[in-house]
Design a protein around this motif. Structure first.
Motif, PDB file in Angstrom:
ATOM      1  N   ALA A   1     -37.985 -41.968  34.592  1.00  0.00           N
ATOM      2  CA  ALA A   1     -36.757 -42.187  33.823  1.00  0.00           C
ATOM      3  C   ALA A   1     -36.393 -43.665  33.793  1.00  0.00           C
TER       4      ALA A   1
ATOM      5  N   SER B   1     -33.764 -47.048  33.647  1.00  0.00           N
ATOM      6  CA  SER B   1     -32.511 -47.413  34.321  1.00  0.00           C
ATOM      7  C   SER B   1     -31.368 -47.616  33.335  1.00  0.00           C
ATOM      8  N   GLU B   2     -31.655 -47.635  32.036  1.00  0.00           N
ATOM      9  CA  GLU B   2     -30.616 -47.662  31.024  1.00  0.00           C
ATOM     10  C   GLU B   2     -31.129 -46.988  29.760  1.00  0.00           C
ATOM     11  N   LEU B   3     -30.201 -46.392  28.997  1.00  0.00           N
ATOM     12  CA  LEU B   3     -30.549 -45.666  27.791  1.00  0.00           C
ATOM     13  C   LEU B   3     -29.755 -46.209  26.613  1.00  0.00           C
TER      14      LEU B   3
ATOM     15  N   THR C   1     -25.664 -46.906  31.342  1.00  0.00           N
ATOM     16  CA  THR C   1     -26.267 -47.128  32.653  1.00  0.00           C
ATOM     17  C   THR C   1     -25.539 -46.282  33.692  1.00  0.00           C
TER      18      THR C   1
ATOM     19  N   LEU D   1     -21.453 -42.713  34.683  1.00  0.00           N
ATOM     20  CA  LEU D   1     -22.135 -43.183  33.473  1.00  0.00           C
ATOM     21  C   LEU D   1     -21.193 -44.149  32.766  1.00  0.00           C
TER      22      LEU D   1
ATOM     23  N   ARG E   1     -33.159 -38.741  30.387  1.00  0.00           N
ATOM     24  CA  ARG E   1     -32.998 -38.995  31.814  1.00  0.00           C
ATOM     25  C   ARG E   1     -32.574 -40.430  32.048  1.00  0.00           C
ATOM     26  N   LEU E   2     -31.822 -40.592  33.115  1.00  0.00           N
ATOM     27  CA  LEU E   2     -31.331 -41.909  33.491  1.00  0.00           C
ATOM     28  C   LEU E   2     -31.393 -42.007  35.008  1.00  0.00           C
TER      29      LEU E   2
ATOM     30  N   GLN F   1     -30.998 -44.552  38.759  1.00  0.00           N
ATOM     31  CA  GLN F   1     -30.519 -45.732  39.486  1.00  0.00           C
ATOM     32  C   GLN F   1     -31.230 -45.758  40.829  1.00  0.00           C
TER      33      GLN F   1
END
Length: 211
Positions: free
Chosen positions: A83, A85-87, A95, A125, A196-197, A199
């Motif tokens: 996934a 780390s940012e979308l 993020t 988020l 998916r995201l 961290q």
């Protein structure tokens, strides 16, 4: 006269002795050609190969191998590995901004001698450049530490903080050590598609007693 008769008998006997017997005539088939001998039957030691045929008498082709079974969907433990780390959802970049801490509960711990210090989390988020969050749904949250995992997918406590932040609160997780790092993955639904995201390396803070 007798002498001539005797000479004639001797000559005829000599000619009969010198003549050769004629060879036997081979049998003739109905078509007028000499008949050929029948082929000998195959010996018992000779290998015979059987060929299966279909209903029309044609040899069947060997069966083709079955198609490969599709691989299953990634397990929950694999959600965070690929996934981003940012979308970018529409024109908004999203993020994660998470915090972890321990909370002591008034119960006996796993070793039977100390209260349990259970993990709590605030997974947020957020958007960049003060843009409002697009419409999305949070399906599950996964926290990973080494070979251990904490997966939450039911009764998620989700709260909106204005238009810029969406928070998921998690409580009473595993007894992980303060100061250790955790990876957090969130599975979202955006416009009917799952995304998916992640961290990485979120540090567990010290024990909290007031919340």
């Amino acid at each position: 006269m007798k002498l001539q008769v005797m000479l004639a008998l001797v000559v005829s006997l000599g000619l009969a002795a010198c003549s050769e017997p004629e060879s036997p005539t081979p049998p003739v088939s109905d078509a007028g050609e000499p008949a050929r001998p029948a082929p000998e039957a195959a010996g018992e030691d000779e290998e015979q190969v059987a060929v299966e045929t279909d209903g029309d008498g044609k040899p069947e082709r060997p069966a083709e191998p079955a198609a490969a079974t599709p691989l299953p969907e990634p397990l929950p433990t694999d959600l965070w590995r690929s996934a981003p780390s940012e979308l970018t959802l529409g024109e908004t970049v999203v993020t994660l901004n998470s915090s972890l801490w321990l909370r002591r509960l008034p119960v006996i711990g796993a070793d039977g001698t100390a209260p349990s210090d259970l993990l709590h989390a605030s997974v947020k988020l957020q958007t960049k450049e003060m843009q409002p969050l697009p419409k999305l749904d949070i399906l599950r949250v996964l926290l990973m530490q080494g070979s251990q995992q904490w997966l939450v997918k039911e009764n998620l406590d989700i709260r909106a903080e204005g238009e810029l932040t969406l928070e998921v609160s998690l409580s009473e997780g595993p007894e992980w050590l303060p100061g250790s790092a955790v990876d957090i993955a969130v599975l979202l639904s955006y416009q009917g598609e799952e995304v998916r995201l992640i961290q990485h390396d979120v540090i567990i803070g010290p024990l909290r007693t007031g919340d």
